[in-house]
Design a protein around this motif. Sequence first.
Motif, PDB file in Angstrom:
ATOM      1  N   PRO A 148      33.038  42.031  35.355  1.00  0.00           N
ATOM      2  CA  PRO A 148      32.353  42.966  36.265  1.00  0.00           C
ATOM      3  C   PRO A 148      32.331  42.514  37.724  1.00  0.00           C
ATOM      4  N   ILE A 149      32.481  41.194  37.959  1.00  0.00           N
ATOM      5  CA  ILE A 149      32.386  40.721  39.350  1.00  0.00           C
ATOM      6  C   ILE A 149      33.739  40.748  40.051  1.00  0.00           C
ATOM      7  N   ILE A 150      34.833  40.946  39.298  1.00  0.00           N
ATOM      8  CA  ILE A 150      36.174  40.911  39.904  1.00  0.00           C
ATOM      9  C   ILE A 150      36.342  41.947  41.023  1.00  0.00           C
ATOM     10  N   PRO A 151      35.888  43.216  40.850  1.00  0.00           N
ATOM     11  CA  PRO A 151      36.060  44.178  41.953  1.00  0.00           C
ATOM     12  C   PRO A 151      35.345  43.775  43.251  1.00  0.00           C
ATOM     13  N   ALA A 152      34.310  42.929  43.134  1.00  0.00           N
ATOM     14  CA  ALA A 152      33.564  42.512  44.321  1.00  0.00           C
ATOM     15  C   ALA A 152      33.960  41.125  44.793  1.00  0.00           C
ATOM     16  N   SER A 153      35.044  40.577  44.253  1.00  0.00           N
ATOM     17  CA  SER A 153      35.389  39.178  44.508  1.00  0.00           C
ATOM     18  C   SER A 153      36.475  38.981  45.559  1.00  0.00           C
ATOM     19  N   ASN A 154      37.035  40.060  46.096  1.00  0.00           N
ATOM     20  CA  ASN A 154      38.148  40.004  47.056  1.00  0.00           C
ATOM     21  C   ASN A 154      39.484  39.657  46.394  1.00  0.00           C
ATOM     22  N   LEU A 155      39.517  39.524  45.064  1.00  0.00           N
ATOM     23  CA  LEU A 155      40.770  39.192  44.395  1.00  0.00           C
ATOM     24  C   LEU A 155      41.742  40.364  44.400  1.00  0.00           C
ATOM     25  N   GLY A 209      33.469  45.015  51.461  1.00  0.00           N
ATOM     26  CA  GLY A 209      32.708  45.133  52.708  1.00  0.00           C
ATOM     27  C   GLY A 209      31.491  44.240  52.795  1.00  0.00           C
ATOM     28  N   PHE A 210      31.512  43.098  52.126  1.00  0.00           N
ATOM     29  CA  PHE A 210      30.386  42.181  52.208  1.00  0.00           C
ATOM     30  C   PHE A 210      30.860  40.777  51.849  1.00  0.00           C
ATOM     31  N   VAL A 211      30.040  39.794  52.163  1.00  0.00           N
ATOM     32  CA  VAL A 211      30.339  38.403  51.807  1.00  0.00           C
ATOM     33  C   VAL A 211      29.744  38.103  50.433  1.00  0.00           C
ATOM     34  N   VAL A 212      28.449  38.249  50.334  1.00  0.00           N
ATOM     35  CA  VAL A 212      27.717  38.123  49.071  1.00  0.00           C
ATOM     36  C   VAL A 212      26.736  39.281  49.028  1.00  0.00           C
ATOM     37  N   ALA A 213      26.591  39.881  47.849  1.00  0.00           N
ATOM     38  CA  ALA A 213      25.615  40.962  47.694  1.00  0.00           C
ATOM     39  C   ALA A 213      24.901  40.753  46.363  1.00  0.00           C
ATOM     40  N   GLU A 214      23.607  40.524  46.429  1.00  0.00           N
ATOM     41  CA  GLU A 214      22.857  40.213  45.212  1.00  0.00           C
ATOM     42  C   GLU A 214      22.883  41.368  44.208  1.00  0.00           C
ATOM     43  N   ARG A 215      22.930  42.598  44.703  1.00  0.00           N
ATOM     44  CA  ARG A 215      22.889  43.735  43.788  1.00  0.00           C
ATOM     45  C   ARG A 215      24.117  43.785  42.880  1.00  0.00           C
ATOM     46  N   ASP A 220      20.953  40.575  52.992  1.00  0.00           N
ATOM     47  CA  ASP A 220      22.232  40.645  53.695  1.00  0.00           C
ATOM     48  C   ASP A 220      22.762  39.231  53.927  1.00  0.00           C
ATOM     49  N   TRP A 221      23.999  38.982  53.448  1.00  0.00           N
ATOM     50  CA  TRP A 221      24.609  37.659  53.578  1.00  0.00           C
ATOM     51  C   TRP A 221      25.845  37.727  54.467  1.00  0.00           C
ATOM     52  N   GLN A 222      25.787  38.554  55.511  1.00  0.00           N
ATOM     53  CA  GLN A 222      26.980  38.744  56.333  1.00  0.00           C
ATOM     54  C   GLN A 222      27.065  37.691  57.439  1.00  0.00           C
ATOM     55  N   ILE A 223      27.233  38.142  58.643  1.00  0.00           N
ATOM     56  CA  ILE A 223      27.646  37.326  59.779  1.00  0.00           C
ATOM     57  C   ILE A 223      26.863  36.023  59.911  1.00  0.00           C
ATOM     58  N   GLY A 224      27.555  34.906  59.795  1.00  0.00           N
ATOM     59  CA  GLY A 224      26.946  33.606  60.041  1.00  0.00           C
ATOM     60  C   GLY A 224      26.210  33.007  58.867  1.00  0.00           C
ATOM     61  N   ASP A 279      31.842  42.456  58.535  1.00  0.00           N
ATOM     62  CA  ASP A 279      31.507  42.736  57.144  1.00  0.00           C
ATOM     63  C   ASP A 279      31.966  41.620  56.216  1.00  0.00           C
ATOM     64  N   ASN A 280      33.166  41.116  56.449  1.00  0.00           N
ATOM     65  CA  ASN A 280      33.745  40.098  55.557  1.00  0.00           C
ATOM     66  C   ASN A 280      34.729  39.245  56.363  1.00  0.00           C
ATOM     67  N   PRO A 281      34.230  38.259  57.109  1.00  0.00           N
ATOM     68  CA  PRO A 281      35.094  37.481  58.017  1.00  0.00           C
ATOM     69  C   PRO A 281      36.285  36.824  57.326  1.00  0.00           C
ATOM     70  N   ALA A 282      36.118  36.378  56.071  1.00  0.00           N
ATOM     71  CA  ALA A 282      37.205  35.662  55.387  1.00  0.00           C
ATOM     72  C   ALA A 282      38.432  36.541  55.220  1.00  0.00           C
ATOM     73  N   SER A 283      38.229  37.825  54.925  1.00  0.00           N
ATOM     74  CA  SER A 283      39.374  38.713  54.686  1.00  0.00           C
ATOM     75  C   SER A 283      40.155  38.984  55.957  1.00  0.00           C
ATOM     76  N   PHE A 284      39.556  38.693  57.130  1.00  0.00           N
ATOM     77  CA  PHE A 284      40.240  38.909  58.400  1.00  0.00           C
ATOM     78  C   PHE A 284      40.907  37.625  58.920  1.00  0.00           C
ATOM     79  N   SER A 285      40.704  36.530  58.190  1.00  0.00           N
ATOM     80  CA  SER A 285      41.291  35.269  58.638  1.00  0.00           C
ATOM     81  C   SER A 285      42.809  35.291  58.463  1.00  0.00           C
ATOM     82  N   SER A 286      43.513  34.780  59.459  1.00  0.00           N
ATOM     83  CA  SER A 286      44.977  34.728  59.386  1.00  0.00           C
ATOM     84  C   SER A 286      45.455  33.557  58.536  1.00  0.00           C
TER      85      SER A 286
END
Length: 866
Positions: free
Chosen positions: A382-389, A394-400, A325-329, A289-296
């Motif tokens: 408005p984008i802060i909740p979707a920014s991983n900050l 649960g996504f990388v990029v979501a146009e909606r 969908d902008w997920q895996i890869g 769903d979001n590879p960056a958030s799982f990076s060590s």
Amino acid sequence: MRNNETDMEVNDEKSKMAGNGKYIKIPEKYVICVLTVCASCVCYLNSLNGDFVHDDLYAIQNNGDVNGRNPTWSFLKNDFWGKSIADPRSHKSYRPVTVLSFRINYHFGQGSPYGFHVVNVCLHALMTVLFTYVCQTTIRLPAQCCLISGLLFAVHPIHTEAVAGIVGRADILAAIFFMLSFIVYIRSLEPSWSCLKQAPVTRYWSLMTLSLSMATVSMLCKEQGIMVLPLCILYDAVVCSRILQHYRSWHKIKPFITRFIFISSVGVVLVSFRLWVMRGTLPKFLHQDNPASFSSSFFTRVFTYGYLWFFNVWLQLFPSQLCYDWQIGSIPLVESLMDARNLATALFVVTFNLLLLKCWKHAKTDDPDPAVFSGVLFYTLPIIPASNLLFPVGFVVAERVLYLPSAGLCVLVGYGAHILMRRFPHRRNLNLALTIYCLVVLATKTVIQNYVWMSRESLFVSGVRILPNNAKTHYNYANYLKDTGQTDAAKIQYQAAIRLYPDLPSAHNNLGTLLNDTVAAEFHYEAALRISPDHKGAMINLGSSLIKRGQGQRGQKLIDRVLELDPENVDAMIVKAWVTMTEGKWGLAEQYYERALQRDPRNSETLYYYGKYWHQRGDLERAVKLYRKAFIKDSGQWMAMVSAGDALKQLGKYHEAEEILSRSLMISRSVPALDTLGLVYFYLGRVSESINTYEEIQRLAPDNAESLLHYAQILGNLGETERAEEVLTEILQRNPHNPDAMAQMSNVLGQQNRHLQALDYLMNAIKITQRENNQDRLETLLFQKASHYKDLKRYDEALQSYNETIKMNPKRIDAHLNIGAIFHLQRHYTKAKNHYEIVLKQDPENRIAKDNLAKLKNIQNKHTHS
């Protein structure tokens, strides 16, 4: 700018009655609103005929809170997808207002997607007019700037997912109440706040309360709606109350401090409520769903998130490539300082800081220009909740999720275009032409993108084309191909998804369901379980496969494990019912099916397999009723149509069978449907249509032994034994150990009086059948062997085989009849009579037994008289 707008409004009022009352001049601001609303509607007219696609299927069609399967008020305790918010597996997306709008839409539109699309377009038009109104009255942009910003928001293709994709309504509704909350908040302040030398007082606390209520509703439409509270506070602080100028004087900022404390308290309450709803836990996302958030690596996380901020802006400025969908890869992680994308991130950081610096300078002036500050606020908050900050999403990029933030960007772009025209008046026409050109290009892109969202096929094909390195797009396209019966193409797409991302458990599981090789299928099920040990689908499929292979104990453990994890899992109940049915525990199997139907009365899979249950029990009428219910509930359930056609064929209702099978072929040109239809045509005497159907099967599936066997049987019945022999030879070349093909070949050779060759095939078939311990088939083969010996007049061997048949089935009439006939020929009249009488006990009207018995009596009478 503020004074110019005031003058314009005064002039409009004075000119309302002009030309001696011949016409009324409409104020400019209303013309702008009408133009932007018309643009927003025209751009999305072609989206109205779209189907339910992608997430719509789960959030609307299959959501009990929307389609009415769940109790009326269940949406208040369930998440956006209809799962209990308390469930650990819940997505934790609590959006009851959006779900309620779906339920109302579903009720009045009778589940048709058309009504949903109409509402989405209307809501987008409403949001557009609210945004334009904010630009005109609150941000106080010049008319030209308002028109450009409003049109840009109306036609921007980044909004396609939110408007043309029905579940995007959550973003639109949240944006509407966000804007309303902001508008009402500003209205709650004293009217002349822009002229004050101190913070304005809250003149209308009722409006302030209404603003906070709308903020709450916005949050209940989608989580990012709560960000209107900090936006109101910051806008109030910088633009309305001018804290940067008055912060040294307590009495000047006291009204703002009062509002700040009040709104902050409400915000804390809303956030606490939201956490309470989630039971204090965040949703659990997967690496995919979001590879960056799982990076060590802290470096990887920070620099990847930074690049994603730039990418979101880039996607809005240059929306040439859009994907659902902008997920895996799709966007590889930034793992090195030398990654060229870090330059893009640096450019974004510098530009953003320059904008902040400009906002700071304006805020310190006596008459701050709110345009840049408003644009930055509306984009950033408005984008802060979707920014991983704040937390992983649960996504990388979501146009909606860019629907509301794009309002801020539209303000900045519109304001920038206005500045260019003002600073370069001699190039005003050129700038205007470029602006119009850009708007037309964006509107055209939106119209084209709407077609992408028209159907599942167009959406998934587009995903694979736009992002060929995204494993998820291949996986979703494979699911569509699988659902429509295009299994070979589906296998290719699943394999592509696994190649790009080997740790995608559902791709392994779904690929396994399409493989004819049991060993290969189980390999993929086990791979799915290694990646995700509690993957219920893989456990069910592996369990089913093991049960079919005779490893019932291990297979049932897996099914029982699923029922332990999820006692109401309908798929597991269906398998459990099927297993108990094969064990002859018909009553227990029926209980499982009934329990599954109680859990989900509309589940087409349950109805289909329950129909198979009654089909096997011989209650064909009841089976047909259940099959019909299955494909009424799910128009794509073509296998239920095929099974219904087969049952109707067995009932002799050939015309009804033909009608249902023809309907199933309109959904999927499947071999089982063609096979059954070919038999129906034959029974109806339409031989040429039957032959044509089987020739089509040969082209579509030359390896399908069952249909080719039926074809050979029909050819044999028509006397075309040479052609039948050719078909059977093809089958046996591919599978030399197919006992059914051997038995059929034996029949065809027998028709040609080649009984010795026929017996060779038959003996091999009997050996295989004895090893498999298939008693029903063995009985048929022994009878067939006896018939060949009878035709060869090797009566003793024939009698031996017939007797073996009778041992297996003492009530087999044709065996008794043939034994009687052989004894009759051998003049063992008493033995013959005994077998004829056995036949007549079971079938008193059997004409052959009666005639042969009469002949025996005549012979016995002649002997008596002589």
